[in-house]
Design a protein around this motif. Structure first.
Motif, short mmCIF file in Angstrom:
data_model
loop_
_atom_site.label_atom_id
_atom_site.label_comp_id
_atom_site.label_asym_id
_atom_site.label_seq_id
_atom_site.Cartn_x
_atom_site.Cartn_y
_atom_site.Cartn_z
N THR A 146 125.13 -23.18 71.57
CA THR A 146 126.20 -22.53 72.33
C THR A 146 127.53 -23.08 71.81
N ASP B 250 126.49 -17.71 72.73
CA ASP B 250 125.18 -18.35 72.88
C ASP B 250 124.24 -17.95 71.74
N ARG C 118 123.37 -21.10 81.97
CA ARG C 118 122.96 -21.21 80.57
C ARG C 118 122.01 -22.39 80.33
N ASP D 190 132.51 -18.22 83.82
CA ASP D 190 132.88 -19.14 82.75
C ASP D 190 133.99 -20.09 83.14
N THR E 261 129.09 -14.25 75.07
CA THR E 261 128.24 -13.73 76.13
C THR E 261 129.10 -13.30 77.30
N ARG F 45 128.24 -27.91 78.50
CA ARG F 45 129.31 -27.33 77.68
C ARG F 45 130.49 -28.31 77.56
N ASP G 171 131.43 -23.20 72.48
CA ASP G 171 132.49 -22.91 73.44
C ASP G 171 133.71 -22.38 72.71
N ALA H 77 131.99 -18.43 75.76
CA ALA H 77 131.02 -19.11 74.90
C ALA H 77 130.14 -18.09 74.20
#
Lengths: 65, 722
Positions: free
Chosen positions: B364, B349, B219, B334, B329, B223, B366, B347
């Motif tokens: 994004t 996006d 991504r 992940d 997504t 995060r 989470d 997450a």
């Protein structure tokens, strides 16, 4: 009448394990089902019938954070 | 994350060095460094400390190390905002391996602003493992800086620096990106950076959380995972720490230097296969993470709705797992640490924010995890997934705990409903059930430290006192509906119909978080633990077992959010025996030391009882501190009772031995309450006895001796109370 997790529950002819789960609204995916102490594989819930007077144990395991 | 451009060179130019410490780099040996890192941001001291053989034997690692260091640093008089309070971060010996799923956790401890006792949080992200591979089993942060600082641990070079950092952002989604850009050489190097940060809300409230970053190279986003509970982010910002950053570039399967890598790989492979083959039919963790629980909790009347008044809502479909699955997504790995096949850190996006200082930014987000969906959704009457996601995003970047925010906002909404609050008192906000825009604006005001946001940010316990003192509200009613215990807000399950869970919540050492024990199904649905002694046994085993994850640097989820295909045929499927054996195997594979099931529980029991004595040392931890608000035990209001009148009337007849016919609802509520409160007291007796404590909840000398933690300073705490 059958017993499900210690409580009485109405029985009807042809009642399957899956039907009990639907009637009790037991939607949790991690279940262990025993009929009179005998384990019922998850794949057999739809076909396994429950006799009148049975003691049904639907054990919910745990999940989540 | 986009639209947050920044000038790294300019930021660096504004830095002012405070201190620097060089250390000898050494390889980890069988999961341990046997040294910790001490950083005092107040006077600039940086030092390494050896870990004694006794500390390693008794405290194991992770939370055990964090608590031991914290005990040594504070006194009974220490308050959360005293400089000697610490924020301690540690992983454990098993933590950081890349073979067994869920092995990347950090455990954070501090004296909590909301409870005044030790709080602990178990959090993902790369920080803990990188810290260990940089040379340290734990990081101890003490002191208070005069101006904002960043602590940088360069595990590649063997150097630790403190520098003043006036220009960097405070809010975490920006700051985490800045740290990655600042300390990475190039794009590929970004994955080697992890930061810990809080946010503007953490400095303006008592419910601040910490964000632990991990760089998602697909991504291209830093995060965030949260150490949410108990206000550790507030302590962090009180110390004027903007970020603690670690860099480690040499990660591979041998970084933890396990004693038996082949066995570790073999055990991990078995679980990888299990997850891949069975997760889709079980908990769908790889699809939607813990948010799969929302519809299940709603179905079982356990989803907190409108400040825990109810356990379900017909509107809950709006925030069920399918609603979020449509937004997050899919198809990307992940995991919040390498090697985790469960990969539940979902997450969304390109989420466009509709409010607040980042309005219009595409970010994004989470999550959301179940607790956030319930707390920032159903519990405040909000059933719009985009509002939940926006609350989730802003809580995270402001450094605010989503659970405490949700429970606090739910309390505020019920106070509004009862005329305790109005728009004059909230600064014009109509904080009513389901008013998502008002909840978001309240969150922004907490973030800014403005008006009623300052009151809301105090948390439920202090709001109770404030509303009674300033608005003349009935303290007893506030106590009944304000869902906190020990000062910590409850997490998001309705416990009214499970006595065991009432105990699992309010007897939890740090306050009512479900990570000690989640027994609702076992108790309420399965009817497997009917007696007080049965419940007490469950409230002994599960808290001890689950404590162990925090000692080792492990995630709890791969224990029982996936189960082996033949788990049902085992003697104790609720314990998932094969996975317990996996843990014993990986512990030996990493450390080289044998451990059996009893030994695992003893490792935990030592730290658990030490933490209990620590709570007593800080002025709590007694029987009276374990009493829940009645909302978590039974129906407080007529509306609540009558919403489930058939259930409660039946209980009056069959359990209490009272005929409800002819009684009015307040009389029924009173009868049920007397019965339930009496049963809770009996449960306390049984649990304390099982744990080796007195009736007042004090560990006995014999218990401390048996566990080998009868240190003079520990005995000194309990002796006057025995």
């Amino acid at each position: 009448m059958i017993t499900v997790n210690g409580s009485p529950h109405p029985w009807h002819d042809g009642m399957t394990v899956r039907k009990i789960l639907e009637e009790k609204r037991y939607t949790f995916p991690l279940l262990v089902v025993r009929i009179d102490g005998r384990l019922v594989p998850r794949s057999d819930y739809g076909e396994t019938t429950v006799p009148d007077g049975a003691d049904v144990d639907v054990m919910h395991l745990m999940s989540g954070g | 994350m986009t639209d947050t451009g920044f000038d790294v060179a300019g930021l660096k130019a504004s830095h002012r060095p405070v201190s620097e410490f060089r250390y000898e780099k050494r390889p980890v040996v069988a999961g341990y460094n046997d040294r910790t890192l001490y950083v005092n941001v107040g006077d600039g001291r940086i030092a390494e400390k050896p870990v004694s053989a006794d500390t390693r034997a008794k405290f194991t690692g992770g939370k055990g190390y964090g608590l031991k260091l914290l005990w040594d640093a504070v006194t009974p008089a220490t308050k959360w905002n005293d400089p000697e309070n610490e924020v301690n971060i540690a992983t454990g010996p098993v933590g950081g391996n890349t073979n067994y799923p869920g092995s990347g956790k950090s455990i954070v401890v501090s004296i909590s602003p909301t409870t005044g006792i030790p709080i602990d949080c178990n959090v993902g992200g790369y920080f803990g493992p990188f810290l260990k591979f940089s040379g340290f089993d734990a990081l101890e942060l003490q002191g208070r800086a005069e101006r904002d600082v960043i602590v940088y641990i360069d595990g590649d070079e063997g150097v630790v620096k403190i520098f003043e950092a006036p220009g960097e952002a405070v809010d975490s989604h920006v700051l985490a990106e800045q740290m990655v850009a600042m300390f990475a050489r190039d794009e590929n190097d970004r994955q080697h950076i992890s930061s810990v940060s809080a946010g503007s809300g953490a400095e303006n409230s008592l419910i601040g959380c910490l964000n632990f970053s991990f760089y998602d190279k697909r991504r291209k986003v830093a995060r965030l995972k949260q150490a949410g509970r108990g206000g550790i982010g507030t302590v962090f910002r009180d110390k004027k720490i903007k970020a603690v950053v670690v860099k480690y570039s040499s990660l591979d399967v041998t970084s933890n230097n396990p004693a038996d890598l082949a066995k570790l790989q073999e055990t991990g492979l078995k679980l990888h296969r299990e997850i891949i083959e069975l997760d889709d039919q079980q908990c769908r963790m790889r699809e939607i993470g813990t948010a799969h629980l929302t519809e299940i909790m709603n179905e079982y009347d356990l989803l907190p709705t409108c400040n825990y008044k109810f356990g379900s809502s017909p509107d809950a479909e709006g925030i069920n797992s399918h609603a979020f699955s449509a937004i997050v997504t899919h198809g990307l790995p992940d995991g919040c640490w390498y090697g985790c096949t469960m990969a539940c850190a979902k997450a969304a996006d390109g989420f466009e924010l509709a409010t607040g200082p980042y309005k219009g930014h595409k970010v994004t987000v989470d999550g959301p995890e179940y607790e956030t969906v319930a707390g920032c959704g159903a519990n405040i009457g909000v059933f719009d997934p985009r509002v939940v996601l926006e609350l989730n995003f802003y809580c995270d970047t402001y450094g605010i705990d989503t659970i405490s925010f949700g429970t606090s906002t739910a309390f505020i909404m019920e106070c509004w409903e009862n005329g305790i609050l109005d728009s004059d008192r909230t600064g014009g906000l109509e904080i009513t059930w389901g008013n998502g825009p008002a909840a978001l604006e309240l969150l922004h005001r907490i973030g800014r430290g403005e008006g009623f946001g300052l009151v809301a940010g105090l948390g439920v316990r202090r709001m109770k006192a404030y509303f009674a003192e300033h608005y003349g509200a009935d303290p007893k009613f506030l106590q009944d509906i304000g869902c906190e215990c020990k000062g910590l807000e409850y997490s998001q399950y309705v416990s009214k119909e499970s006595l065991a869970q009432q105990g699992g919540y309010s007897m939890a050492l740090k306050g009512p978080q479900h990570d000690e024990a989640w027994l609702i199904f076992m108790d309420m649905v399965n009817n497997r633990i009917p007696t007080f002694e049965d419940k007490a046994e469950a409230l002994y085993y599960f808290p001890m077992f689950r404590t162990w994850f925090g000692l080792q640097g492990l995630c709890k989820l791969p224990w029982n959010d996936i189960e082996p295909a033949d788990n049902a045929s085992t003697d104790e499927p609720a314990k998932v025996p094969e996975h317990v054996d996996n843990y014993l195997a990986i512990y030996k594979a990493v450390t080289g030391n044998d451990l059996d099931r009893e030994g695992l529980i003893r490792q935990s029991a030592r730290v658990y009882n030490f933490q209990k004595v620590f709570c007593i040392r800080m002025g709590k931890g007694r029987r009276i501190d374990d009493l829940p608000p009645y909302r978590m035990v039974g129906p407080v209001t007529v509306e609540e009772y009558e919403s489930r009148a058939d259930r409660y009337d039946k209980q009056l007849r069959e359990q209490v031995g009272v005929d409800p016919s002819g009684m009015d609802t307040p009389a029924k509520i009173a009868a049920l309450r007397a019965y339930r409160e009496d049963r809770y007291e009996k449960l306390q007796d049984a649990v304390y006895k099982r744990k080796g404590w007195t009736r007042e909840g004090i560990p006995t000398i014999e218990t401390l001796q048996d566990l080998g933690i009868d240190y003079p300073e520990v005995v000194e705490v309990v002796k006057p109370l025995l």
